[in-house]
Design an enzyme around this catalytic site. Structure first.
Site, PDB file in Angstrom:
ATOM      1  N   ASP A  10      15.271   1.532  52.140  1.00  0.00           N
ATOM      2  CA  ASP A  10      16.299   1.394  51.087  1.00  0.00           C
ATOM      3  C   ASP A  10      17.672   1.766  51.656  1.00  0.00           C
ATOM      4  O   ASP A  10      18.343   2.688  51.195  1.00  0.00           O
ATOM      5  CB  ASP A  10      15.964   2.251  49.863  1.00  0.00           C
ATOM      6  CG  ASP A  10      15.969   3.752  50.158  1.00  0.00           C
ATOM      7  OD1 ASP A  10      16.207   4.551  49.207  1.00  0.00           O
ATOM      8  OD2 ASP A  10      15.762   4.135  51.336  1.00  0.00           O
ATOM      9  N   ASP A  15      18.409   5.202  56.718  1.00  0.00           N
ATOM     10  CA  ASP A  15      17.481   4.074  56.901  1.00  0.00           C
ATOM     11  C   ASP A  15      17.957   3.172  58.036  1.00  0.00           C
ATOM     12  O   ASP A  15      17.155   2.638  58.802  1.00  0.00           O
ATOM     13  CB  ASP A  15      17.395   3.231  55.627  1.00  0.00           C
ATOM     14  CG  ASP A  15      16.925   3.997  54.422  1.00  0.00           C
ATOM     15  OD1 ASP A  15      17.719   4.758  53.859  1.00  0.00           O
ATOM     16  OD2 ASP A  15      15.745   3.851  54.059  1.00  0.00           O
ATOM     17  N   ASN A  39      18.115   4.102  47.180  1.00  0.00           N
ATOM     18  CA  ASN A  39      19.450   4.708  47.313  1.00  0.00           C
ATOM     19  C   ASN A  39      20.483   3.944  46.485  1.00  0.00           C
ATOM     20  O   ASN A  39      21.384   4.537  45.887  1.00  0.00           O
ATOM     21  CB  ASN A  39      19.884   4.672  48.785  1.00  0.00           C
ATOM     22  CG  ASN A  39      19.227   5.766  49.603  1.00  0.00           C
ATOM     23  OD1 ASN A  39      19.081   6.887  49.142  1.00  0.00           O
ATOM     24  ND2 ASN A  39      18.807   5.427  50.821  1.00  0.00           N
ATOM     25  N   THR A 124      10.638   4.295  54.331  1.00  0.00           N
ATOM     26  CA  THR A 124      11.697   5.309  54.320  1.00  0.00           C
ATOM     27  C   THR A 124      12.455   5.315  52.990  1.00  0.00           C
ATOM     28  O   THR A 124      13.606   5.749  52.927  1.00  0.00           O
ATOM     29  CB  THR A 124      12.693   5.075  55.475  1.00  0.00           C
ATOM     30  OG1 THR A 124      13.313   3.789  55.293  1.00  0.00           O
ATOM     31  CG2 THR A 124      12.006   5.141  56.819  1.00  0.00           C
ATOM     32  N   PHE A 165      13.906  12.912  46.827  1.00  0.00           N
ATOM     33  CA  PHE A 165      14.351  11.685  46.165  1.00  0.00           C
ATOM     34  C   PHE A 165      13.303  10.565  46.199  1.00  0.00           C
ATOM     35  O   PHE A 165      12.983   9.972  45.172  1.00  0.00           O
ATOM     36  CB  PHE A 165      15.660  11.203  46.803  1.00  0.00           C
ATOM     37  CG  PHE A 165      16.187   9.918  46.225  1.00  0.00           C
ATOM     38  CD1 PHE A 165      15.962   8.719  46.874  1.00  0.00           C
ATOM     39  CD2 PHE A 165      16.903   9.908  45.033  1.00  0.00           C
ATOM     40  CE1 PHE A 165      16.448   7.519  46.344  1.00  0.00           C
ATOM     41  CE2 PHE A 165      17.385   8.726  44.495  1.00  0.00           C
ATOM     42  CZ  PHE A 165      17.149   7.526  45.149  1.00  0.00           C
ATOM     43  N   ASN A 166      12.772  10.212  47.384  1.00  0.00           N
ATOM     44  CA  ASN A 166      11.853   9.071  47.484  1.00  0.00           C
ATOM     45  C   ASN A 166      10.591   9.298  46.645  1.00  0.00           C
ATOM     46  O   ASN A 166      10.067   8.378  46.023  1.00  0.00           O
ATOM     47  CB  ASN A 166      11.463   8.815  48.947  1.00  0.00           C
ATOM     48  CG  ASN A 166      12.602   8.252  49.769  1.00  0.00           C
ATOM     49  OD1 ASN A 166      13.540   7.677  49.230  1.00  0.00           O
ATOM     50  ND2 ASN A 166      12.534   8.455  51.079  1.00  0.00           N
ATOM     51  N   HIS A 239      17.385  11.921  57.728  1.00  0.00           N
ATOM     52  CA  HIS A 239      15.965  11.987  57.349  1.00  0.00           C
ATOM     53  C   HIS A 239      15.093  10.887  57.974  1.00  0.00           C
ATOM     54  O   HIS A 239      14.107  11.160  58.632  1.00  0.00           O
ATOM     55  CB  HIS A 239      15.842  11.868  55.826  1.00  0.00           C
ATOM     56  CG  HIS A 239      16.663  12.832  55.059  1.00  0.00           C
ATOM     57  ND1 HIS A 239      16.336  14.161  54.896  1.00  0.00           N
ATOM     58  CD2 HIS A 239      17.836  12.652  54.386  1.00  0.00           C
ATOM     59  CE1 HIS A 239      17.257  14.753  54.148  1.00  0.00           C
ATOM     60  NE2 HIS A 239      18.172  13.884  53.818  1.00  0.00           N
ATOM     61  N   ASP A 240      15.440   9.631  57.739  1.00  0.00           N
ATOM     62  CA  ASP A 240      14.496   8.534  57.942  1.00  0.00           C
ATOM     63  C   ASP A 240      14.046   8.287  59.383  1.00  0.00           C
ATOM     64  O   ASP A 240      12.860   7.971  59.595  1.00  0.00           O
ATOM     65  CB  ASP A 240      15.071   7.242  57.335  1.00  0.00           C
ATOM     66  CG  ASP A 240      15.160   7.334  55.828  1.00  0.00           C
ATOM     67  OD1 ASP A 240      15.996   6.640  55.242  1.00  0.00           O
ATOM     68  OD2 ASP A 240      14.388   8.116  55.238  1.00  0.00           O
TER      69      ASP A 240
HETATM   70  O1  RIB Z   1      15.522  12.339  50.357  1.00  0.00           O
HETATM   71  C1  RIB Z   1      15.964  11.585  51.460  1.00  0.00           C
HETATM   72  C2  RIB Z   1      15.452  10.190  51.385  1.00  0.00           C
HETATM   73  O2  RIB Z   1      15.935   9.549  50.206  1.00  0.00           O
HETATM   74  C3  RIB Z   1      15.945   9.298  52.541  1.00  0.00           C
HETATM   75  O3  RIB Z   1      15.005   8.298  52.785  1.00  0.00           O
HETATM   76  C4  RIB Z   1      17.199   8.694  51.985  1.00  0.00           C
HETATM   77  O4  RIB Z   1      17.533   7.462  52.639  1.00  0.00           O
HETATM   78  C5  RIB Z   1      16.778   8.450  50.556  1.00  0.00           C
HETATM   79  O5  RIB Z   1      16.027   7.231  50.542  1.00  0.00           O
HETATM   80 CA    CA Z   2      15.724   5.975  52.754  1.00  0.00          CA
END
Ligand code: RIB
Ligand code: CA
Length: 310
Positions: A10, A15, A39, A124, A165-166, A239-240
């Site tokens: 996303d 990403d 996102n 991701t 979040f994901n 993160h990703d």
């Molecule tokens: O919490 C971080 C994640 O949420 C990452 O993958 C960021 O790109 C969002 O998708």
């Molecule tokens: Ca992401």
């Protein structure tokens, strides 16, 4: 022998680095990319994935759009980190390749069927597309080598006190994928918060000095600024790409085989990822969970991958 992978994402600043890591690392062969609403809405994530490949000079990798939102909840996006278009910072070029007319499920299915060996899926974003694939094409499960997902946390969340979040966007999809029995690896905030874009990391990546690195530096400028504004983290956690490292450079990410459950019903805790390291619930282990990152080795692998791109 490289590992065939599909990236479901996303984009989103981090990403993009995951896509570049997967496209540029010699241990991986990027076969296809699918996008999901996360996102930012799907229109942006689908364009941004194509922009990422265009900037990096990656050709012939199809990008197909998937779910606009979660299975049963309402999508809540994250412009506060990624900007209105999802890639705040640089001016975005026109993607060189059109969006694939197949949807994500069809592209993933055809990619799995065409591959000479099982394919790894690196997700991701909210894992909605993978859940839909498993629901609609269960016969393809044995063509999936494993699923590695950036999301969740063994500690605190980043969108609610207990949810990352994901996971929070689509916990139902996550529960379906974890229950599928396909090898599943969770790369949560507990580890990705060590993948910090410090000034030294910015310098290291910018010194690659190709088109990809220059575009990436503009992304990181924006990403670090918004992470500072929102979380007080001026060295934004990227993160990703840590999920990609699990396959590209397995020795750089420490994993533990343990029990993972997803909170679906909690009014305050929906999307929380419950990791039972101590076996308190006496449930069978069902996932691999990242617990450590060799930070310098990780950035070296990201740098090497970016240096192999345009
Ligand atoms: O919490 C971080 C994640 O949420 C990452 O993958 C960021 O790109 C969002 O998708
Ligand atoms: Ca992401």
């Amino acid at each position: 022998m490289s590992i065939p992978v599909i990236v479901d994402c996303d984009p989103g600043h981090d990403d993009v680095f995951a896509l570049w890591f997967a496209a540029g690392h010699p241990s991986l062969e990027l076969l296809a990319v699918t996008t999901v609403g996360g996102n930012v809405p799907i229109e942006h994530t689908s364009r941004n994935a194509r922009v990422a490949l265009t900037v990096a000079g990656v050709e012939g990798v199809p990008v197909a759009a998937g779910a606009t939102g979660p299975l049963s909840r309402t999508l809540a996006t994250a412009e506060w980190i990624h900007g209105e278009n999802g890639l705040g910072g640089p001016e975005l070029p026109e993607p060189s390749e059109p969006l694939d007319e197949r949807g994500a499920t069809e592209l993933i299915a055809e990619t799995l069927l065409a591959a000479s060996e099982p394919v790894a899926i690196i997700a991701t974003g909210p894992i909605t597309n993978v859940a839909i694939l498993l629901r609609e094409r269960p016969e393809l499960a044995d063509r999936i080598r494993e699923i590695v997902w950036m999301g969740g946390s063994t500690e605190r969340g980043n969108v609610t006190p207990y949810a990352e979040f994901n996971a929070w966007v689509d916990p139902e999809a996550l529960a379906i994928v974890v229950a599928s029995g396909i090898r599943f690896t969770m790369v949560g905030l507990n580890v990705t918060h060590h993948a910090l874009v410090t000034p030294a990391v910015r310098e290291r990546l910018a010194a690659v000095d190709n088109r990809t690195a220059r575009f990436g530096d503009e992304l990181l400028e924006f990403f670090c600024r918004t992470n500072d504004e929102v979380f007080g983290m001026p060295d934004g956690p990227l993160h990703d790409p840590v999920a990609v490292a699990v396959l590209a450079d397995p020795g750089s990410v420490e994993l533990v085989h343990t029990r993972l459950d997803v909170e679906l019903a909690g009014t305050e805790t929906a999307g929380a990822t419950s990791v039972d390291f101590d076996g308190m619930l006496k449930r069978e282990p069902n996932a691999w969970v990242a617990v450590g990152l060799d930070v310098d080795r990780f950035w070296a692998a990201v740098e090497a991958s970016v240096s192999r791109l345009a």
